[in-house]
Design a protein around this motif. Structure first.
Motif, PDB file in Angstrom:
ATOM      1  N   LEU A 134       0.796  -1.140  -0.036  1.00  0.00           N
ATOM      2  CA  LEU A 134       0.088   0.083   0.187  1.00  0.00           C
ATOM      3  C   LEU A 134       1.134   1.238  -0.063  1.00  0.00           C
ATOM      4  CD1 LEU A 134      -2.662   1.515   0.225  1.00  0.00           C
ATOM      5  CD2 LEU A 134      -2.528   1.014   2.606  1.00  0.00           C
ATOM      6  N   ASP A 135       1.908   1.445   0.919  1.00  0.00           N
ATOM      7  CA  ASP A 135       2.765   2.434   0.765  1.00  0.00           C
ATOM      8  C   ASP A 135       3.092   2.896  -0.482  1.00  0.00           C
ATOM      9  OD1 ASP A 135       3.180   0.272   2.864  1.00  0.00           O
ATOM     10  OD2 ASP A 135       4.504   1.991   3.734  1.00  0.00           O
ATOM     11  N   PHE A 136       3.233   1.954  -1.610  1.00  0.00           N
ATOM     12  CA  PHE A 136       3.873   2.448  -3.038  1.00  0.00           C
ATOM     13  C   PHE A 136       2.831   2.216  -4.082  1.00  0.00           C
ATOM     14  CE2 PHE A 136       7.516   0.982  -0.556  1.00  0.00           C
ATOM     15  CZ  PHE A 136       8.130   2.143  -0.168  1.00  0.00           C
ATOM     16  N   ILE A 137       1.598   2.244  -3.762  1.00  0.00           N
ATOM     17  CA  ILE A 137       0.481   1.803  -4.602  1.00  0.00           C
ATOM     18  C   ILE A 137       0.335   2.941  -5.630  1.00  0.00           C
ATOM     19  CG2 ILE A 137      -1.378   3.259  -3.351  1.00  0.00           C
ATOM     20  CD1 ILE A 137      -3.440   0.844  -3.891  1.00  0.00           C
ATOM     21  N   ASN A 138       0.517   4.357  -5.537  1.00  0.00           N
ATOM     22  CA  ASN A 138       0.679   5.283  -6.516  1.00  0.00           C
ATOM     23  C   ASN A 138       1.825   5.191  -7.529  1.00  0.00           C
ATOM     24  OD1 ASN A 138      -1.513   6.932  -5.390  1.00  0.00           O
ATOM     25  ND2 ASN A 138      -0.022   7.507  -3.791  1.00  0.00           N
ATOM     26  N   GLU A 139       2.958   4.377  -7.014  1.00  0.00           N
ATOM     27  CA  GLU A 139       3.922   4.354  -7.936  1.00  0.00           C
ATOM     28  C   GLU A 139       3.746   2.852  -8.769  1.00  0.00           C
ATOM     29  OE1 GLU A 139       5.535   6.693  -4.722  1.00  0.00           O
ATOM     30  OE2 GLU A 139       4.090   4.995  -4.867  1.00  0.00           O
ATOM     31  N   ASN A 140       2.928   1.815  -8.359  1.00  0.00           N
ATOM     32  CA  ASN A 140       3.038   0.670  -8.788  1.00  0.00           C
ATOM     33  C   ASN A 140       1.683   0.073  -9.455  1.00  0.00           C
ATOM     34  OD1 ASN A 140       5.846   0.148  -7.868  1.00  0.00           O
ATOM     35  ND2 ASN A 140       4.879  -0.581  -5.775  1.00  0.00           N
ATOM     36  N   MET A 141       0.884   1.142  -9.876  1.00  0.00           N
ATOM     37  CA  MET A 141      -0.558   0.857 -10.672  1.00  0.00           C
ATOM     38  C   MET A 141      -0.196   0.153 -11.773  1.00  0.00           C
ATOM     39  SD  MET A 141      -2.778   1.918  -8.507  1.00  0.00           S
ATOM     40  CE  MET A 141      -4.111   1.826  -9.464  1.00  0.00           C
ATOM     41  N   SER A 142       0.930  -0.016 -12.473  1.00  0.00           N
ATOM     42  CA  SER A 142       1.092  -0.704 -13.616  1.00  0.00           C
ATOM     43  C   SER A 142       1.407  -2.264 -13.468  1.00  0.00           C
ATOM     44  CB  SER A 142       2.496  -0.038 -14.475  1.00  0.00           C
ATOM     45  OG  SER A 142       3.366  -0.048 -13.689  1.00  0.00           O
ATOM     46  N   GLN A 143       1.334  -2.449 -12.239  1.00  0.00           N
ATOM     47  CA  GLN A 143       1.373  -3.999 -11.926  1.00  0.00           C
ATOM     48  C   GLN A 143      -0.076  -4.627 -11.681  1.00  0.00           C
ATOM     49  OE1 GLN A 143       3.942  -4.210  -8.043  1.00  0.00           O
ATOM     50  NE2 GLN A 143       5.751  -3.150  -9.297  1.00  0.00           N
ATOM     51  N   VAL A 144      -0.829  -3.969 -11.746  1.00  0.00           N
ATOM     52  CA  VAL A 144      -2.286  -4.628 -11.731  1.00  0.00           C
ATOM     53  C   VAL A 144      -3.032  -4.365 -13.049  1.00  0.00           C
ATOM     54  CG1 VAL A 144      -2.418  -4.703  -9.134  1.00  0.00           C
ATOM     55  CG2 VAL A 144      -3.061  -2.512 -10.422  1.00  0.00           C
ATOM     56  N   ASP A 145      -3.839  -5.394 -13.341  1.00  0.00           N
ATOM     57  CA  ASP A 145      -4.660  -5.393 -14.357  1.00  0.00           C
ATOM     58  C   ASP A 145      -6.235  -5.340 -14.108  1.00  0.00           C
ATOM     59  OD1 ASP A 145      -5.784  -5.934 -16.786  1.00  0.00           O
ATOM     60  OD2 ASP A 145      -4.570  -7.806 -17.134  1.00  0.00           O
ATOM     61  N   LYS A 146      -6.714  -4.181 -14.756  1.00  0.00           N
ATOM     62  CA  LYS A 146      -8.190  -4.015 -14.424  1.00  0.00           C
ATOM     63  C   LYS A 146      -9.220  -5.077 -15.067  1.00  0.00           C
ATOM     64  CE  LYS A 146      -8.117   1.072 -14.449  1.00  0.00           C
ATOM     65  NZ  LYS A 146      -8.475   2.465 -15.307  1.00  0.00           N
ATOM     66  N   ASN A 147      -8.621  -5.883 -15.865  1.00  0.00           N
ATOM     67  CA  ASN A 147      -9.409  -7.125 -16.519  1.00  0.00           C
ATOM     68  C   ASN A 147      -9.347  -8.408 -15.516  1.00  0.00           C
ATOM     69  OD1 ASN A 147     -10.118  -5.673 -18.715  1.00  0.00           O
ATOM     70  ND2 ASN A 147      -8.050  -5.983 -19.516  1.00  0.00           N
ATOM     71  N   LYS A 148      -8.724  -8.163 -14.331  1.00  0.00           N
ATOM     72  CA  LYS A 148      -8.406  -9.419 -13.463  1.00  0.00           C
ATOM     73  C   LYS A 148      -9.451  -9.131 -12.288  1.00  0.00           C
ATOM     74  CE  LYS A 148      -3.930 -10.854 -14.868  1.00  0.00           C
ATOM     75  NZ  LYS A 148      -2.759 -11.205 -14.262  1.00  0.00           N
ATOM     76  N   THR A 149      -9.981 -10.079 -11.570  1.00  0.00           N
ATOM     77  CA  THR A 149     -10.635  -9.945 -10.262  1.00  0.00           C
ATOM     78  C   THR A 149      -9.186 -10.255  -9.103  1.00  0.00           C
ATOM     79  OG1 THR A 149     -12.618 -10.773 -11.030  1.00  0.00           O
ATOM     80  CG2 THR A 149     -12.199 -11.172  -8.773  1.00  0.00           C
ATOM     81  N   TYR A 150      -9.264  -9.302  -8.138  1.00  0.00           N
ATOM     82  CA  TYR A 150      -8.475  -9.488  -7.173  1.00  0.00           C
ATOM     83  C   TYR A 150      -8.993  -9.565  -5.815  1.00  0.00           C
ATOM     84  CZ  TYR A 150      -4.751  -7.865 -10.404  1.00  0.00           C
ATOM     85  OH  TYR A 150      -4.051  -7.699 -11.515  1.00  0.00           O
ATOM     86  N   HIS A 151      -8.150 -10.626  -5.110  1.00  0.00           N
ATOM     87  CA  HIS A 151      -8.742 -10.707  -3.721  1.00  0.00           C
ATOM     88  C   HIS A 151      -7.571 -10.002  -2.592  1.00  0.00           C
ATOM     89  CE1 HIS A 151     -11.378 -13.663  -5.104  1.00  0.00           C
ATOM     90  NE2 HIS A 151     -11.871 -14.033  -3.940  1.00  0.00           N
ATOM     91  N   ILE A 152      -7.842  -9.132  -1.934  1.00  0.00           N
ATOM     92  CA  ILE A 152      -6.995  -8.290  -1.409  1.00  0.00           C
ATOM     93  C   ILE A 152      -6.999  -8.361   0.139  1.00  0.00           C
ATOM     94  CG2 ILE A 152      -6.222  -5.847  -0.948  1.00  0.00           C
ATOM     95  CD1 ILE A 152      -8.006  -5.079  -3.400  1.00  0.00           C
ATOM     96  N   HIS A 153      -5.664  -8.650   0.727  1.00  0.00           N
ATOM     97  CA  HIS A 153      -5.667  -8.776   2.101  1.00  0.00           C
ATOM     98  C   HIS A 153      -4.369  -8.015   2.701  1.00  0.00           C
ATOM     99  CE1 HIS A 153      -1.885 -11.211   2.999  1.00  0.00           C
ATOM    100  NE2 HIS A 153      -2.340 -11.800   1.808  1.00  0.00           N
ATOM    101  N   CYS A 154      -4.484  -7.716   3.812  1.00  0.00           N
ATOM    102  CA  CYS A 154      -3.620  -6.831   4.568  1.00  0.00           C
ATOM    103  C   CYS A 154      -2.859  -7.664   6.045  1.00  0.00           C
ATOM    104  CB  CYS A 154      -3.452  -5.419   4.985  1.00  0.00           C
ATOM    105  SG  CYS A 154      -5.161  -5.197   6.058  1.00  0.00           S
TER     106      CYS A 154
END
Length: 470
Positions: free
Chosen positions: A403-423
């Motif tokens: 989460l700390d670097f979410i703004n810098e790493n948006m290219s690592q995720v795909d809008k066409n996928k379903t993601y399960h997110i946990h912390c």
């Protein structure tokens, strides 16, 4: 009258301010933005605030020194070399100040920053009683030396200064001297701060890795710099506010503490490009929230996450808050320099629904349901914990997306996928999901309870194993 020392600790910032009183005179060390608490405390004791001591230019919060000086006439004291846009007393090394029968001595301890100073409190008999060590010495750690870089100085140079400061100014003090640091566990100003907020110097000499008696300067520099994460983006902005000055807190609170009808709320969001910030508990957010709103709940490390994730410190903000928590949210935003709150939704999410406007939900499932899905299907998992947490133990096939670097790493995720997110516990995963939703991701699932709950299932994890020394 005995001397009075009170630590005023703020858990959200993991920050300690200090109130020192003797014979009707008061010193405040590293005050928070909302200064009324210090003034009220002094008035209740028929005392006068004489000095405001700043251990350094703070980067992780906006200090209350400027407002407090205006209201009380107290002198702001910084260590040697401090330059500001307002009146201060720039102390010399070893300069002493009197508070009633007490003496406060300035020990210039550069390293965390160049002006960093430790304040040594002597009792009425002249005996060393305590140090207010700022970010020079923490319990279990020392301050990071990478926040005051100038063109002619490296973090290695500053770490070397910190080594000398600790050895020449602090370690020679008696073992029974009390240590009052500026921060505890949870602060980004160090790596492994203790959960304790008050300690004894002798114990630190024995247990703090940075105070090892046989440590060379080269070893110190290497160990202090090893594993330091990049500072949050708001650190430099807060440091500049502390040097330059800022708006009166009361004006910030007055501007933000305005109830807004759904019409006015929506108009500000649409026409003033205000960010809709939802600060309710995460379970309330998942059940129903305003489209494109960002969740950062008051029930977690609210201010540091705001500072890390909202890149424009002057961003206009409108709030969705629990009833009665609106001024608290504005106050906690101002502590990290976010002073442009324009109001809050009157009646909360209920009034939004009653006006006929759309709401959205976020699917949130239990760890047990999550485990069943993994067993029966291929699931894309986003682990949004910090690097150290992920490296220590994580689910097999989980994608690390801190989460700390979410703004810098948006290219690592795909809008066409379903993601399960946990912390770790369920707070940061909802923050991450809200940011992704606002950026057009539609297939997101929050795992409630986070990794703590997941570990109780039978899902396989990859745990860190210390390399063998044999």
């Amino acid at each position: 009258m005995k001397m009075k020392i009170e630590q005023l600790y703020t858990g959200c910032l993991a920050q300690g301010a200090y109130y020192i009183e003797s014979e009707g005179e008061v010193a405040i060390i590293d005050p928070l933005r909302e200064t009324r608490q210090y003034i009220d405390k002094a008035e209740a004791n028929n005392a006068k605030i004489k000095y405001i001591f700043e251990t350094h230019f703070h980067a992780d919060f906006v200090s209350g020194h400027v407002d407090l000086a205006k209201k009380t006439g107290a002198t702001i004291v910084y260590g040697p070399g401090a330059n500001t846009n307002y009146d201060i007393h720039s102390a010399t090394d070893n300069e002493e100040f009197r508070i009633g029968k007490l003496t406060i001595k300035v020990l210039h301890t550069p390293g965390h920053t160049l002006e960093s100073s430790t304040y040594l409190l002597k009792d009425k008999n002249g005996k060393d009683h305590a140090i207010f060590s700022g970010d020079t010495l923490f319990l279990g750690d020392v301050g990071r030396p990478d926040l005051a870089i100038k063109s002619d100085l490296t973090s290695e140079d500053l770490a070397g200064m910190l080594f000398d400061s600790l050895r020449n100014k602090i370690m020679p003090l008696a073992d029974d001297v009390i240590v009052y640091p500026a921060h505890g566990a949870g602060s980004a100003c160090g790596k492994n701060l203790s959960k304790e907020t008050v300690g004894i110097l002798g114990e630190q000499k024995q247990s703090n890795y940075a105070l090892r008696a046989d440590m060379t300067k080269a070893e110190f520099v290497k160990e202090v710099l090893d594993g330091i994460a990049p500072p949050p983006q708001y650190f430099a902005k807060n440091a500049m506010m502390n040097k330059s000055g800022y708006a009166d807190f009361e004006d910030v609170l007055k501007q933000g503490d305005k109830p807004l009808s759904p019409d006015d709320f929506e108009a500000l969001a649409n026409h003033e490009t205000a960010l809709v910030l939802d600060v309710r508990p995460q379970a309330d957010y998942t059940k129903g929230h305003i489209p494109n709103s960002i969740f950062i709940g008051l029930n977690g490390q609210f201010a540091p996450w705001v500072g890390a994730l909202i890149t424009d410190i002057k961003q206009p903000i409108v709030l969705v808050a629990p009833e009665g928590k609106e001024s608290e949210a504005i106050t906690r935003l101002s502590r990290v320099g976010y002073d442009n709150t324009l109001g809050y939704l009157e009646g909360g999410i209920k009034s939004w629904k009653s006006s006929g406007r759309a709401i959205e939900t976020l699917e949130s499932i239990s760890a047990e349901t999550f485990a069943e899905r993994i067993k029966n299907d291929t699931v894309n998992i986003l682990d949004v914990r910090k690097d150290g947490e992920y490296n220590s133990s994580h689910l097999e096939n989980a994608q690390h997306f801190a989460l700390d670097f979410i703004n810098e790493n948006m290219s690592q995720v795909d809008k066409n996928k379903t993601y399960h997110i946990h912390c770790a516990g369920g707070y940061r995963s909802v923050i991450a999901a809200s940011i992704l939703k606002a950026r057009g991701f539609t297939d997101l699932v929050d795992v409630a309870g986070g990794f703590g709950a997941i570990k109780k299932t039978d899902l396989p994890t990859t745990d860190f194993v210390c390399p063998s020394t044999l």
